[in-house]
Scaffold this active site. Structure first.
Site, PDB file in Angstrom:
ATOM      1  N   ASP A 138       3.900  -8.264   0.791  1.00  0.00           N
ATOM      2  CA  ASP A 138       4.350  -9.216   1.816  1.00  0.00           C
ATOM      3  C   ASP A 138       3.334 -10.311   2.090  1.00  0.00           C
ATOM      4  OD1 ASP A 138       2.571  -7.435   3.027  1.00  0.00           O
ATOM      5  OD2 ASP A 138       4.000  -6.740   4.537  1.00  0.00           O
ATOM      6  N   HIS A 196       0.774  -1.252   0.000  1.00  0.00           N
ATOM      7  CA  HIS A 196       0.000   0.000   0.000  1.00  0.00           C
ATOM      8  C   HIS A 196       0.803   1.298   0.000  1.00  0.00           C
ATOM      9  CE1 HIS A 196      -3.023  -2.905   0.997  1.00  0.00           C
ATOM     10  NE2 HIS A 196      -2.824  -2.880   2.305  1.00  0.00           N
TER      11      HIS A 196
END
Length: 440
Positions: free
Chosen positions: A243, A83
């Site tokens: 991730d 993000h």
């Protein structure tokens, strides 16, 4: 064949060197770092140069450990915190520090999206997801409204793992997994949502890197790094991903029935899906994964962070925390802890605060309070797991990853709260293992 996996996280970068044939981890290196201090409440930023420096140092350390075998390295992969907004000018120079996933200063911009597109319901119909402060889209609108000079100079916008890929092979690109966490992508079609882009700026699409399959390599490692590191001329860089997408691969979460719980700075729960899983309530994110499938996911903002705070409060190391929590019975003597130290994403309460409830003269002790913190963050994760079951995602086992999975007492609490076997991995750093596997 040897591969390098780089996990660029919020608090540190880890690099892992893996022998693909034997599965042996030959080297592991880590560099810690922090966020920029002195920012207003809700703002969390980092200098992306920190990620590159940490990656370079940890790669060097791993190469030193394997010596002459460095010539056997055939591929490198990157896992990055999701993000974050990396803003570059036409020369690929940074315009400002990156606003991170845990930056919740964009609540006002999220409300503007809600007003324009009919609230969460309209946004979910449009892209598959509501608009949350952590996502990249409201950060772009924030940049345009609060730093117009920087926005006018904006030529390219990347995610953290994209920025490291720009450093490694020198390519600007976005793969489906990480891109699905921007708030800009229609996850059903894996294409940019034109109405969302246009609402932010009519020229935004030209500032986005090309979308590509998560299985397509980013390119060959650039020559300067190949020469510096002594690697083969054909060393590839994989597409990499966020991730959580990488942790799914690293925990073997590539079939229905497996659910991964990541006990890191934040906490995430995610599962594999053959088709998009759209939550009409918007609590389960409808993300894409790094295998060109989908990754339904819930995220809580405060997990290892809450444990770090309690350790610092009482001056404990990790071993002491483990010992003291284990000594307290389940239920923490009646104390309940609501862990919203940085606000919360599930449920969506960006201005939420943490609360201890049920304190008495008998239980207001460090041991009971520490137990309550571990139970509180685990119960927060269980909220997301319950929502998975509502959407017919029924797990048969939980696989734990992240630093918290090393804790035996936390693993037991997780198994008790989730009501399922909680399996820890031999290599808990799945987000570093996966990018080493991904190219293979």
């Amino acid at each position: 064949m040897l591969c390098l996996g780089i996990d660029s996280g919020t608090k540190s970068t880890k690099t892992l060197e893996l022998d693909i044939e034997s599965g042996e981890v030959l080297a592991l290196a880590q560099r810690p770092y922090g966020t920029i201090e002195g920012l207003p409440p809700g703002h969390v930023e980092q200098d992306p140069k920190t990620w590159v420096d940490a990656a370079a140092e940890t790669v060097d350390e791993c190469l030193e450990k394997v010596g002459e075998r460095r010539g056997e390295i055939k591929a490198i992969g990157v896992s990055g915190q999701q993000h974050g907004l990396v803003a570059l000018d036409e020369a690929n120079k940074l315009l400002r520090p990156a606003k991170l996933w845990c930056d919740v200063s964009t609540e006002e911009q999220c409300e503007q999206f809600n007003k324009e597109f009919g609230g969460a319901e309209g946004l979910i119909e449009l892209t598959g997801n509501p608009m949350l402060p952590g996502y990249t889209a409201p950060k772009l609108l924030w940049l345009k409204q609060n730093e117009p000079a920087n926005f006018r100079r904006l030529t390219s916008t990347l995610l953290p793992h994209d920025y490291l890929n720009l450093w490694l092979p020198g390519e600007r690109q976005k793969e489906y997994g990480d891109a699905s966490g921007t708030g800009l992508l229609d996850v059903r079609t894996r294409k940019w949502s034109k109405p969302i882009l246009k609402f932010i700026d009519s020229k935004l699409e030209s500032k986005l890197a090309p979308l590509r399959s998560s299985k397509r390599p980013a390119g060959v490692l650039r020559s300067t790094l190949r020469e510096e590191w002594g690697l083969a001329d054909d060393a590839l860089v994989s597409a990499g991903s966020g991730d959580n997408m990488m942790s799914a691969i690293g925990t073997g979460n590539i079939r229905p029935g497996v659910v991964t719980v990541s006990l890191g700075t934040s906490g995430t729960i995610f599962a594999f899906a053959e088709k998009p899983v759209i939550d009409a309530q918007g609590e389960v994110a409808a993300f894409c994964d790094a295998t060109d499938h989908w990754l339904p996911l819930t995220c809580t903002m405060n997990v290892a962070l809450a444990l770090q705070q309690i350790r610092e409060l009482f001056g404990w190391d990790l071993a002491t925390l483990e010992e003291r929590v284990a000594a307290v019975p389940a239920g923490a003597g009646g104390i309940q802890f609501l862990p919203y130290l940085l606000g919360e994403r599930t449920p969506n309460l960006p201005k939420g605060n943490a609360v201890f409830r049920g304190l008495t003269t008998q239980n207001m002790t460090p041991d009971f309070m520490a137990r309550a913190v571990v139970e509180g963050v685990t119960l927060g994760l269980a909220y997301g797991l319950r929502r998975f079951k509502d959407l017919t995602i029924v797990p048969d086992e939980i696989r734990l990853t992240g630093g918290g999975s090393r804790s035996a007492v936390w693993r037991q609490i997780a198994a008790d709260v989730f009501g399922l076997p909680a399996i820890a991995l031999k290599v808990p750093e799945a987000a570093a293992m996966a990018p080493a596997i991904h190219p293979a």
